[in-house]
Design an enzyme around this catalytic site. Sequence first.
Site, PDB file in Angstrom:
ATOM      1  N   LYS A 237      -0.024   0.822  18.662  1.00  0.00           N
ATOM      2  CA  LYS A 237       0.126  -0.543  17.405  1.00  0.00           C
ATOM      3  C   LYS A 237       0.862   0.611  16.260  1.00  0.00           C
ATOM      4  O   LYS A 237       0.827   0.615  15.880  1.00  0.00           O
ATOM      5  CB  LYS A 237      -1.510  -0.239  17.604  1.00  0.00           C
ATOM      6  CG  LYS A 237      -2.940  -1.093  18.364  1.00  0.00           C
ATOM      7  CD  LYS A 237      -3.594  -1.213  17.761  1.00  0.00           C
ATOM      8  CE  LYS A 237      -5.075  -2.231  18.312  1.00  0.00           C
ATOM      9  NZ  LYS A 237      -4.536  -3.621  18.849  1.00  0.00           N
TER      10      LYS A 237
ATOM     11  N   GLU B 240      -6.986   5.516  23.962  1.00  0.00           N
ATOM     12  CA  GLU B 240      -7.641   4.428  25.175  1.00  0.00           C
ATOM     13  C   GLU B 240      -6.843   4.185  26.093  1.00  0.00           C
ATOM     14  O   GLU B 240      -5.854   3.621  26.421  1.00  0.00           O
ATOM     15  CB  GLU B 240      -8.049   2.683  24.254  1.00  0.00           C
ATOM     16  CG  GLU B 240      -9.127   2.073  25.525  1.00  0.00           C
ATOM     17  CD  GLU B 240      -8.253   0.684  24.827  1.00  0.00           C
ATOM     18  OE1 GLU B 240      -9.950   0.139  24.325  1.00  0.00           O
ATOM     19  OE2 GLU B 240      -7.696  -0.117  24.724  1.00  0.00           O
TER      20      GLU B 240
ATOM     21  N   HIS C  20     -12.549   0.622  30.879  1.00  0.00           N
ATOM     22  CA  HIS C  20     -11.908   1.256  29.249  1.00  0.00           C
ATOM     23  C   HIS C  20     -12.551   2.476  29.497  1.00  0.00           C
ATOM     24  O   HIS C  20     -13.542   2.434  29.567  1.00  0.00           O
ATOM     25  CB  HIS C  20     -12.523   0.784  28.637  1.00  0.00           C
ATOM     26  CG  HIS C  20     -11.565  -0.624  28.424  1.00  0.00           C
ATOM     27  ND1 HIS C  20     -11.332  -1.527  27.166  1.00  0.00           N
ATOM     28  CD2 HIS C  20     -11.365  -1.341  29.593  1.00  0.00           C
ATOM     29  CE1 HIS C  20     -11.024  -2.724  27.807  1.00  0.00           C
ATOM     30  NE2 HIS C  20     -10.460  -2.739  29.066  1.00  0.00           N
TER      31      HIS C  20
ATOM     32  N   SER D  28      -0.736  -5.020  13.533  1.00  0.00           N
ATOM     33  CA  SER D  28      -1.402  -4.616  14.381  1.00  0.00           C
ATOM     34  C   SER D  28      -3.036  -3.777  13.390  1.00  0.00           C
ATOM     35  O   SER D  28      -4.273  -4.530  13.892  1.00  0.00           O
ATOM     36  CB  SER D  28      -1.213  -4.314  15.569  1.00  0.00           C
ATOM     37  OG  SER D  28      -1.959  -4.956  16.491  1.00  0.00           O
TER      38      SER D  28
ATOM     39  N   ARG E 163       1.504   1.532  24.916  1.00  0.00           N
ATOM     40  CA  ARG E 163       1.363   1.150  23.713  1.00  0.00           C
ATOM     41  C   ARG E 163       1.325   2.260  22.496  1.00  0.00           C
ATOM     42  O   ARG E 163      -0.192   2.688  22.887  1.00  0.00           O
ATOM     43  CB  ARG E 163       0.964  -0.260  23.902  1.00  0.00           C
ATOM     44  CG  ARG E 163      -0.198  -0.597  24.221  1.00  0.00           C
ATOM     45  CD  ARG E 163      -0.282  -0.746  22.878  1.00  0.00           C
ATOM     46  NE  ARG E 163      -2.514  -1.346  22.535  1.00  0.00           N
ATOM     47  CZ  ARG E 163      -2.951  -0.515  22.667  1.00  0.00           C
ATOM     48  NH1 ARG E 163      -2.627   0.690  21.645  1.00  0.00           N
ATOM     49  NH2 ARG E 163      -4.263  -0.685  22.669  1.00  0.00           N
TER      50      ARG E 163
ATOM     51  N   GLU F  27      -4.518 -14.666  31.258  1.00  0.00           N
ATOM     52  CA  GLU F  27      -5.340 -14.999  30.163  1.00  0.00           C
ATOM     53  C   GLU F  27      -5.173 -14.671  28.718  1.00  0.00           C
ATOM     54  O   GLU F  27      -5.585 -15.162  27.979  1.00  0.00           O
ATOM     55  CB  GLU F  27      -6.893 -13.817  30.093  1.00  0.00           C
ATOM     56  CG  GLU F  27      -7.825 -14.443  29.621  1.00  0.00           C
ATOM     57  CD  GLU F  27      -8.517 -13.542  28.469  1.00  0.00           C
ATOM     58  OE1 GLU F  27      -9.429 -13.861  27.889  1.00  0.00           O
ATOM     59  OE2 GLU F  27      -7.867 -12.635  27.969  1.00  0.00           O
TER      60      GLU F  27
ATOM     61  N   ALA G 158      -8.276  -3.185  11.359  1.00  0.00           N
ATOM     62  CA  ALA G 158      -9.415  -2.961  10.388  1.00  0.00           C
ATOM     63  C   ALA G 158      -9.629  -4.243   9.345  1.00  0.00           C
ATOM     64  O   ALA G 158     -10.623  -3.684   8.907  1.00  0.00           O
ATOM     65  CB  ALA G 158      -8.422  -2.454   9.399  1.00  0.00           C
TER      66      ALA G 158
ATOM     67  N   GLU H 124      -0.490   2.527  40.729  1.00  0.00           N
ATOM     68  CA  GLU H 124       0.975   1.941  41.283  1.00  0.00           C
ATOM     69  C   GLU H 124       1.667   1.732  40.251  1.00  0.00           C
ATOM     70  O   GLU H 124       3.164   1.174  40.232  1.00  0.00           O
ATOM     71  CB  GLU H 124       0.380   0.046  41.647  1.00  0.00           C
ATOM     72  CG  GLU H 124      -0.772   0.129  42.753  1.00  0.00           C
ATOM     73  CD  GLU H 124       0.187  -0.148  43.811  1.00  0.00           C
ATOM     74  OE1 GLU H 124       1.637  -0.879  43.533  1.00  0.00           O
ATOM     75  OE2 GLU H 124       0.222  -0.136  45.106  1.00  0.00           O
TER      76      GLU H 124
ATOM     77  N   LYS I 132     -16.937  -9.353  31.861  1.00  0.00           N
ATOM     78  CA  LYS I 132     -17.378  -9.756  30.286  1.00  0.00           C
ATOM     79  C   LYS I 132     -17.776 -10.977  30.909  1.00  0.00           C
ATOM     80  O   LYS I 132     -17.405 -11.643  31.466  1.00  0.00           O
ATOM     81  CB  LYS I 132     -15.779  -9.933  29.413  1.00  0.00           C
ATOM     82  CG  LYS I 132     -15.919  -8.471  28.637  1.00  0.00           C
ATOM     83  CD  LYS I 132     -14.584  -8.222  28.203  1.00  0.00           C
ATOM     84  CE  LYS I 132     -14.287  -7.073  27.098  1.00  0.00           C
ATOM     85  NZ  LYS I 132     -13.646  -8.000  25.864  1.00  0.00           N
TER      86      LYS I 132
END
Length: 226
Positions: A38, A132, A113, A42, A36, A147, A47, A31, A105
Amino acid sequence: MSYKFAIDTTMAKVNILNEEFRYVHDHNPIEHVSSRLKSPASIMEKARRRNCSLDLGDIRATVLDIAGIRITCSFVSDVYTIRDMLAGHEDIRVTEVKDYVEAPKPNGYRSLHLLVETPVRMSDRTEQVPVEIQIRTIAMDFWASLEHKIYYKYAKDVPRDLLDELREAAETANRLDVTMERLHNEVRELGDGTDDRLPGPEELRALPVAEDLLRALSDRVRGASG
């Protein structure tokens, strides 16, 4: 720079799949696709949260989601279809899978993922760069976006009653996914043997919602009004 190139090369593969399904097949599982990279701030923050030294090599080995791609699908089965296609690509090696669709979760989050490595060919070397890839349905993506905004608004200190409502909303979104896929499969079976174009997600969304979903939404409204 290598992470940006990894996003570019992986996005090219996903876009090829997207175009192929759009013009060749009767159903396109993709769809929407976004990516992105980081920001340095960030990366440093993550880290530190992981007690990683600020050595560049250690950061590369610890922070594995510097490059990220999100693929939004129509149906739950599409999530696994895309996973299999990407995993079968000769230039993509899946190194880790976290299946929060089968095992959500505790807060209700659902998504698949994949941590993959893809070769980035520079002028003087080839690097294996991690990317990722998150694959989720439209309903899952809407819930995750909401969320995230709520956690940001409350600085991660979300009231308990709101957390409970979020979990209920996640269950409602999952029922919607199950219902829409069942309707899609029923319409597909009815369409077998004809030349009629099968309905897409937009047309399916116009169909009456299944009784179990209506009941769930009704219970939710009654609970809120009480």
